[in-house]
Design a protein around this motif. Structure first.
Motif, PDB file in Angstrom:
ATOM      1  N   ILE A 137      -1.154  -5.806   5.056  1.00 45.65           N
ATOM      2  CA  ILE A 137      -2.513  -5.248   4.959  1.00 45.65           C
ATOM      3  C   ILE A 137      -2.449  -3.983   4.103  1.00 45.65           C
ATOM      4  O   ILE A 137      -1.651  -3.079   4.378  1.00 45.65           O
ATOM      5  CB  ILE A 137      -3.092  -4.896   6.347  1.00 45.65           C
ATOM      6  N   LYS A 138      -3.303  -3.917   3.070  1.00 41.95           N
ATOM      7  CA  LYS A 138      -3.369  -2.723   2.221  1.00 41.95           C
ATOM      8  C   LYS A 138      -4.751  -2.079   2.373  1.00 41.95           C
ATOM      9  O   LYS A 138      -5.749  -2.757   2.650  1.00 41.95           O
ATOM     10  CB  LYS A 138      -3.090  -3.079   0.755  1.00 41.95           C
ATOM     11  N   TRP A 139      -4.785  -0.772   2.141  1.00 41.40           N
ATOM     12  CA  TRP A 139      -6.026   0.010   2.315  1.00 41.40           C
ATOM     13  C   TRP A 139      -6.374   0.651   0.971  1.00 41.40           C
ATOM     14  O   TRP A 139      -5.621   1.461   0.445  1.00 41.40           O
ATOM     15  CB  TRP A 139      -5.811   1.068   3.387  1.00 41.40           C
ATOM     16  N   LEU A 140      -7.530   0.267   0.415  1.00 44.16           N
ATOM     17  CA  LEU A 140      -7.915   0.768  -0.903  1.00 44.16           C
ATOM     18  C   LEU A 140      -9.239   1.526  -0.822  1.00 44.16           C
ATOM     19  O   LEU A 140     -10.293   0.923  -0.553  1.00 44.16           O
ATOM     20  CB  LEU A 140      -8.041  -0.387  -1.903  1.00 44.16           C
ATOM     21  N   GLU A 141      -9.170   2.851  -1.022  1.00 42.31           N
ATOM     22  CA  GLU A 141     -10.382   3.661  -1.143  1.00 42.31           C
ATOM     23  C   GLU A 141     -10.661   3.836  -2.638  1.00 42.31           C
ATOM     24  O   GLU A 141      -9.875   4.451  -3.357  1.00 42.31           O
ATOM     25  CB  GLU A 141     -10.198   5.009  -0.457  1.00 42.31           C
ATOM     26  N   LEU A 142     -11.774   3.298  -3.104  1.00 43.63           N
ATOM     27  CA  LEU A 142     -12.085   3.307  -4.535  1.00 43.63           C
ATOM     28  C   LEU A 142     -12.414   4.719  -5.025  1.00 43.63           C
ATOM     29  O   LEU A 142     -13.167   5.455  -4.357  1.00 43.63           O
ATOM     30  CB  LEU A 142     -13.266   2.371  -4.818  1.00 43.63           C
ATOM     31  N   PRO A 143     -11.881   5.108  -6.170  1.00 45.78           N
ATOM     32  CA  PRO A 143     -12.164   6.457  -6.713  1.00 45.78           C
ATOM     33  C   PRO A 143     -13.554   6.522  -7.348  1.00 45.78           C
ATOM     34  O   PRO A 143     -14.088   5.517  -7.830  1.00 45.78           O
ATOM     35  CB  PRO A 143     -11.064   6.618  -7.764  1.00 45.78           C
ATOM     36  N   LEU A 154      -6.906  -4.580 -10.173  1.00 38.39           N
ATOM     37  CA  LEU A 154      -5.574  -5.076  -9.835  1.00 38.39           C
ATOM     38  C   LEU A 154      -4.550  -3.954  -9.765  1.00 38.39           C
ATOM     39  O   LEU A 154      -3.685  -3.924  -8.893  1.00 38.39           O
ATOM     40  CB  LEU A 154      -5.123  -6.128 -10.862  1.00 38.39           C
ATOM     41  N   GLN A 155      -4.678  -2.987 -10.714  1.00 43.54           N
ATOM     42  CA  GLN A 155      -3.754  -1.865 -10.731  1.00 43.54           C
ATOM     43  C   GLN A 155      -3.959  -0.968  -9.506  1.00 43.54           C
ATOM     44  O   GLN A 155      -2.999  -0.506  -8.884  1.00 43.54           O
ATOM     45  CB  GLN A 155      -3.945  -1.042 -12.012  1.00 43.54           C
ATOM     46  N   LEU A 156      -5.226  -0.770  -9.130  1.00 40.77           N
ATOM     47  CA  LEU A 156      -5.523   0.035  -7.942  1.00 40.77           C
ATOM     48  C   LEU A 156      -4.987  -0.641  -6.674  1.00 40.77           C
ATOM     49  O   LEU A 156      -4.458   0.027  -5.775  1.00 40.77           O
ATOM     50  CB  LEU A 156      -7.029   0.257  -7.810  1.00 40.77           C
ATOM     51  N   ILE A 157      -5.106  -1.954  -6.630  1.00 41.39           N
ATOM     52  CA  ILE A 157      -4.589  -2.699  -5.471  1.00 41.39           C
ATOM     53  C   ILE A 157      -3.076  -2.561  -5.394  1.00 41.39           C
ATOM     54  O   ILE A 157      -2.497  -2.357  -4.316  1.00 41.39           O
ATOM     55  CB  ILE A 157      -5.009  -4.184  -5.550  1.00 41.39           C
ATOM     56  N   LYS A 158      -2.430  -2.655  -6.558  1.00 40.38           N
ATOM     57  CA  LYS A 158      -0.974  -2.536  -6.597  1.00 40.38           C
ATOM     58  C   LYS A 158      -0.513  -1.175  -6.076  1.00 40.38           C
ATOM     59  O   LYS A 158       0.495  -1.063  -5.376  1.00 40.38           O
ATOM     60  CB  LYS A 158      -0.493  -2.748  -8.035  1.00 40.38           C
ATOM     61  N   GLU A 159      -1.279  -0.132  -6.407  1.00 37.53           N
ATOM     62  CA  GLU A 159      -0.902   1.229  -6.030  1.00 37.53           C
ATOM     63  C   GLU A 159      -1.395   1.615  -4.637  1.00 37.53           C
ATOM     64  O   GLU A 159      -1.021   2.665  -4.100  1.00 37.53           O
ATOM     65  CB  GLU A 159      -1.454   2.221  -7.057  1.00 37.53           C
ATOM     66  N   ALA A 160      -2.249   0.777  -4.027  1.00 36.65           N
ATOM     67  CA  ALA A 160      -2.856   1.112  -2.730  1.00 36.65           C
ATOM     68  C   ALA A 160      -1.796   1.166  -1.631  1.00 36.65           C
ATOM     69  O   ALA A 160      -0.851   0.372  -1.617  1.00 36.65           O
ATOM     70  CB  ALA A 160      -3.931   0.096  -2.371  1.00 36.65           C
ATOM     71  N   PRO A 161      -1.933   2.099  -0.698  1.00 37.76           N
ATOM     72  CA  PRO A 161      -0.970   2.203   0.403  1.00 37.76           C
ATOM     73  C   PRO A 161      -1.172   1.092   1.429  1.00 37.76           C
ATOM     74  O   PRO A 161      -2.238   0.469   1.503  1.00 37.76           O
ATOM     75  CB  PRO A 161      -1.289   3.570   1.019  1.00 37.76           C
ATOM     76  N   ASP A 162      -0.132   0.861   2.239  1.00 37.54           N
ATOM     77  CA  ASP A 162      -0.262  -0.081   3.352  1.00 37.54           C
ATOM     78  C   ASP A 162      -1.186   0.507   4.406  1.00 37.54           C
ATOM     79  O   ASP A 162      -1.256   1.731   4.593  1.00 37.54           O
ATOM     80  CB  ASP A 162       1.105  -0.354   3.983  1.00 37.54           C
TER      81      ASP A 162
END
Length: 565
Positions: free
Chosen positions: A91-97, A121-129
């Motif tokens: 599970i990843k957590w992505l807060e959009l900038p 895709l790049q933001l998802i790759k860098e998103a924390p768990d």
């Protein structure tokens, strides 16, 4: 919505997807992501409406949570994260900038031309768990995380490969995409299952995960044969092949409808218990018992599906357990359920039915009922001539073989069994057929050898039939018919013929003879002076004479001559 069971949005796409699944708050957000070729979903009825029943659709999938930029949005996604914790593979957590208060993924896509699929895709790759906070989930319920799932104990769950002992706990072993996985829990709907701890059965250690799926099955079969020969002296060389195939078939037992009972019989110190010990090192989920009750049998088989290996048991005569004998005779065939009364329930619920189908080994100095022996492969054990086989069993070697047998199970449990022709008649075909199909998987070059073994067993059983009480009765009826030319006879006349050569202690009662004659298919009639007898049916008598190899001019059945051991 009354009577309607909601599901996640675009459920078929979620189920089929091998790509990460993005979870957002609204249907509009999902559609915008789908136009960018992402797999996305949301829960019906908006924020805070995720149900535990949705969890199963995301089991072992990678999930990306993208919350709306407000407190309800954050809480909604965090709640979903709690639900999926331990279920989703990642599970990843992505807060959009760059979002304003209450904006969402749709706003982010529209904000700038640079907010493309590649950037996301790049933001998802860098998103924390996604990280579960220590006290998360207590605010509303006062309970710890996962308390929303009802904890249950269930050892046998769907798609289970085996059980593993890991860090002091028994855990599940599953296989996904030719990869073994150890799981603490099996979760379905709103229930979370874990295996019963400290079961007295053979389980694996976590090293199984290091095993390659590329298995040399022929070599494994050869080593199992060698293992058994190293610690067990069997009456015939052919017995080792039967035992090796029996071990293999226990690892695919769900795919078979019958299983032979292995019956090791002999006087004391002839290797019967040793046979049980050796097989317990190799068989699937083996459990050895030195005593057995009816409750132990039907409940442990129903709940844990072990391979049962029983050491010393008395089923006949004084002190014999008739109830246990009745249960044991049902273990060889799937679908022969036994019924029991549960006094804690009422009405129809009092009657409970148990599935007792399971691989079974009996090692005993006692004789067993004929009806059970007909479901057995019998090994009459002798005293060892080679003292070398009495050495301690190499546990490391045994564990290595169990692990490789588990890889065999993972490879073949979902495959179709090989088609095969019948190799024997009646009950013998039923009980040897699973072993024959196992042989066709692991050593088809030994097919003719195995067929010859089964033919020998068939001949031996026919010889035993020829020397049985039934054979004696048929011969006595045939002799009476030829001498008197009558088509009917009194039971006492047949009893007298049978007891002529028997001592007083060995004499057979009229009642016992009458019951056997009825089972042979003769019609009971009243003859004279109110006495009971039977009518002779020439066709039936001829069929029985053929079965028991009784011919005119012989003093006994042909089968009694040159009987095989």
């Amino acid at each position: 919505m009354k009577g309607v069971n909601p599901v996640p949005y675009h459920l078929p796409e979620i189920i089929r997807s091998i790509e990460p699944v993005i979870i957002v708050e609204g249907e509009k957000d999902v559609e915008n992501l789908r136009r960018m070729d992402f797999t996305a979903t949301t829960s019906p009825m908006g924020a805070g409406k995720w149900k535990p029943s949705y969890n199963k659709y995301l089991k072992d999938k990678e999930v990306i949570l993208i919350p709306d930029n407000d407190q309800p949005g954050y809480q909604h996604c965090r709640n979903i994260g709690q639900f999926l914790w331990g279920i989703a593979k990642k599970i990843k957590w992505l807060e959009l900038p760059g979002l304003e208060e209450k904006e969402d993924i749709s706003d982010w896509i529209e904000k700038e031309k640079g907010n493309t699929k590649e950037k996301l895709l790049q933001l998802i790759k860098e998103a924390p768990d996604f990280i579960l906070k220590k006290h998360e989930g207590r605010e509303r319920t006062g309970k710890s995380v996962n308390s929303i799932l009802k904890a249950r104990t269930k050892t046998i769950v769907p798609n289970l490969i085996h059980l593993v002992g890991d860090q002091g706990r028994t855990k599940y072993l599953f296989c996904k995409n030719r990869q073994l996985l150890i799981e603490d829990y099996f979760i379905t709907e709103d229930k979370r299952y874990s295996p019963k701890q400290n079961l007295p059965i053979k389980i694996l250690n976590p090293n199984i995960l290091k095993r390659s799926f590329n298995l040399d099955i022929a070599r494994l079969a050869t080593e199992i044969d060698a293992f058994i020969k190293s610690y067990l002296e069997m009456p015939l060389d052919s017995d080792y092949l039967i035992l090796a195939m029996w071990v293999f078939h226990t690892y695919l037992i769900e795919n078979f409808n019958t299983t032979p009972i292995l019956y090791f019989y002999g006087v004391k110190e002839t290797g019967k218990s040793r046979a049980g010990e050796v097989l317990s090192e190799l068989a699937f989920r083996a459990q050895r018992l030195t005593s057995l009750t009816e409750a132990t049998l039907f409940r442990s088989v129903e709940l844990f599906k072990p391979t049962l290996i029983i050491d010393e048991i008395k089923l006949l005569g004084k002190g014999g357990n008739q109830g246990l004998a009745d249960l044991i005779k049902t273990t060889y065939k799937r679908g022969l359920k036994v019924s029991r009364i549960n006094l804690n329930k009422s009405g129809e619920d009092q009657i409970e039915y148990y599935d007792t189908f399971t691989p079974l080994v009996i090692c005993t100095t006692e004789s067993i009922p004929d009806i059970i022996e007909s479901r057995c492969i019998l090994f009459t054990m002798q005293k060892n001539s080679n003292p070398q086989i009495e050495k301690m069993i190499d546990k490391k070697w045994a564990n290595d073989l169990r692990e490789r047998l588990t890889i065999f199970r993972a490879n073949y449990i979902t495959k179709e069994l090989p088609e095969a022709q019948y190799i024997a008649r009646g009950r013998l075909n039923e009980i040897t057929f699973p072993l024959y199909q196992s042989l066709l998987m692991v050593g088809p070059e030994r097919k003719n050898e195995f067929i010859d073994i089964v033919k020998r067993i068939q001949k031996s059983k026919e010889n035993e039939d020829g020397m049985s009480l039934e054979a004696e009765i048929v011969k006595a009826i045939d002799d009476e018919c030829r001498e008197t030319q009558n088509k009917q006879f009194l039971t006492q006349v047949i009893s007298k013929r049978l007891n002529e050569t028997r001592s007083e202690n060995e004499e057979i009662s009229d009642r016992a003879v009458s019951n056997r004659i009825k089972r042979l298919g003769f019609d009971k009639i009243r003859i004279k002076n109110g006495r009971m007898g039977f009518r002779i049916n020439d066709e039936r008598l001829g069929s029985l004479k053929t079965k028991y190899k009784i011919t005119r001019g012989t003093e006994g059945s042909e089968a009694s001559e040159g009987s095989e051991g």
